[in-house]
Write an enzyme that holds these catalytic residues in place. Structure first.
Site, PDB file in Angstrom:
ATOM      1  CD  GLU A  88      60.004  51.422  23.073  1.00  0.00           C
ATOM      2  OE1 GLU A  88      59.975  52.098  24.130  1.00  0.00           O
ATOM      3  OE2 GLU A  88      59.011  51.270  22.346  1.00  0.00           O
ATOM      4  CB  CYS A 148      63.952  50.050  30.649  1.00  0.00           C
ATOM      5  SG  CYS A 148      62.591  49.102  29.962  1.00  0.00           S
TER       6      CYS A 148
END
Ligand code: NDP
Length: 479
Positions: free
Chosen positions: A246, A280
């Site tokens: 990720e 993010c």
């Protein structure tokens, strides 16, 4: 100052080489903890601990879910403590640490505990045979997490890894060790069998790298930057480890001319600046249809100018400090670069003036930059700070092209009254998630992950079940 230790085989221990790393509150510069500087020797100790537990994978998944529920309950008892620790360790506002970090950390364990009811073993019948598909644990799961949402992201990995019968070795960012240590205390208190959960502190390039390199660790779940993700992938590939990456993002927020942006302005501002832009999923590039561009910029700027920046422990603070002085410098360099590239800083761009206590803190004003090419470095590279660039577009196909221009493909949001048009645009975007008229609206059953340089694999609900286990098909002939 808190002395933090590794947690291996049910014991709190210093690193074998007895070295330490100092940990600071980035808002004040205050020394708050010291953590072990672990090496491959400590990783080996943790591997031995996992190996010595030969029971965890044998107990029923329902029993393992009960352990997750116990962890959730105990974390919930320490909810306020988690929020305070997270705020001090990261510099984030206490309200955010409470409503996002502490809440989600508890909920992640509870969610995966309850997911047990959704896990069914599929059967495929043939005329003369039956196929049964099992989800077997892989053995040892290596979990590596970043500093922006420390316990939130750690719990997102630990819970499904344990549920599926794996033993765990976790390595949090050395910048934010406090709540990982709290999780170890919780696990110790409830008496989870020894060796099932192990926690190793230290530098990524040392013990993180050793974790990925270890032959017996069959699975790596990594959340962090794209460059580190490349190193992890390169190290793990020759050993055929299962990996989930990720990674970073440079997410577009697309505002169409029919959007009710005044109604949604708080959400749009939040999507740009939550956690000082260190999420993010933050929408760091805002693409606005040209007929509403001027009006949008004016309203957006006004709302941003009202944001309260300062003491992370004040209840009404909306923006705290960045994670470190080093990261602050990186972000300031990006702002300087944006100016060199022709950008116009229409708000922020400087250090805020704050009381003496915070004069050594890593604070930056929320920053809005316009007039920058959508191809510029500042508009295509991940800055991971409180900086947003705004770009006009005239036709929808242009917005799609600009949104897809970066190497990243994590998320996007689209704001429009025409939901059908929003969904059509969403299908054209190369990102793992697209939100329409909302942002960070998460259903934990859905697949989470990025395309392109934003990662490999999906986690969430049954996707995590699949990732944290190895599928085996048993075909029994009945003829
Ligand atoms: P880093 O990549 O620097 O670090 C992430 C973790 O990896 C840390 O624990 C780090 O340890 C460790 N690490 C560093 N080098 C190695 C190595 N060689 N082998 C194994 N582990 C290593 O990321 P940041 O902590 O700076 O986090 C910010 C990044 O994370 C941003 O790019 C952000 O977009 C991304 N992110 C992605 C998310 C997603 O879901 N897609 C969610 C949240 C963040 P140490 O800190 O000790 O160096």
């Amino acid at each position: 100052m808190k002395l933090i230790q590794n947690y291996i085989n049910g014991k709190f221990l210093n690193s074998l080489n007895d070295e330490f790393i100092e940990n600071f509150n980035p808002a004040t510069g205050e020394l708050i903890a010291s953590i072990p500087r672990s090496s491959n020797k400590d990783i080996q100790l943790a591997v031995n601990a996992c190996r010595s537990n030969d029971n965890w994978h044998k107990i029923s998944i329902t029993k393992r879910a009960e352990w997750l529920e116990k962890i959730a309950n105990e974390l919930e008892n320490r909810y306020e403590e988690i929020a305070l620790m997270e705020s001090k360790d990261t510099g984030k506002p206490i309200s955010l640490a409470r409503n996002v970090d502490a809440s989600r950390s508890v909920y992640n364990f509870r969610f995966f505990a309850n997911l047990v009811n959704e896990i069914h073993q599929p059967e495929f019948k043939m005329n003369d045979a039956i196929n049964r598909v099992l989800n077997k644990p892989l053995g040892i799961a290596g979990l590596i997490t970043p500093w922006n949402l420390p316990l939130y992201l750690l719990s997102w990995k630990v819970a499904p890894a344990l549920l599926m019968g794996n033993c765990v070795i976790a390595k949090p960012s050395e910048l934010t060790p406090l709540t990982a240590n709290l999780l170890a205390e919780v696990i110790d208190k409830i008496g989870l069998p020894k060796g099932v959960f192990n926690l190793i502190h230290g530098y990524g390039s040392e013990c993180g790298q050793a974790l990925v390199e270890h032959q017996e660790i069959k699975l790596i779940s990594f959340t962090g930057g794209t460059e580190t993700g490349k190193i992890v992938a390169k190290t793990a590939a020759p050993m055929f480890k299962k990996i989930s990456l990720e990674l970073g993002g440079k997410n577009a927020t697309i505002i169409l001319k029919d959007a009710e942006f005044e109604k949604h302005i708080d959400q749009i501002v939040k999507s740009a600046f939550l956690n000082q832009g260190q999420v993010c999923l933050c929408g760091s590039r805002i693409l606005v249809q040209d007929s509403i561009y001027e009006k949008f910029v004016e309203i957006f700027r006004l709302r941003v100018s009202q944001m309260k920046i300062g003491n992370p422990l004040d209840e009404d603070t909306e923006l705290g400090s960045l994670i470190s002085l080093r990261h602050k410098e990186t972000v300031m360099n990006y702002i300087a670069m944006a100016i060199e590239e022709g950008g116009n800083v229409i708000y922020g761009g400087k250090e805020p003036i704050l009381p003496e206590t915070f004069s050594n803190g890593a604070f930056i004003e929320p920053t809005i930059i316009t007039d920058l090419s959508h191809k510029s470095k500042a508009a295509t590279e991940e800055i991971f700070g409180p900086v947003v660039t705004i770009h006009p577009f005239s036709e929808i196909h242009e917005a799609i092209k600009i949104a897809n221009i970066t190497n990243y493909g994590l998320s996007a949001s689209i704001w429009t009254k025409d939901v059908q048009s929003g969904e059509n645009i969403a299908k054209e975007l190369d990102t793992g998630i697209v939100w329409i008229n909302c942002w960070l609206h998460r259903d934990l059953r859905t697949p989470f992950g990025g395309m392109k340089d934003s990662g490999i694999g999906r986690e969430g609900g049954l996707y995590s079940v699949e990732f944290f286990s190895e599928m085996q098909n048993i075909c029994t002939f009945l003829g």
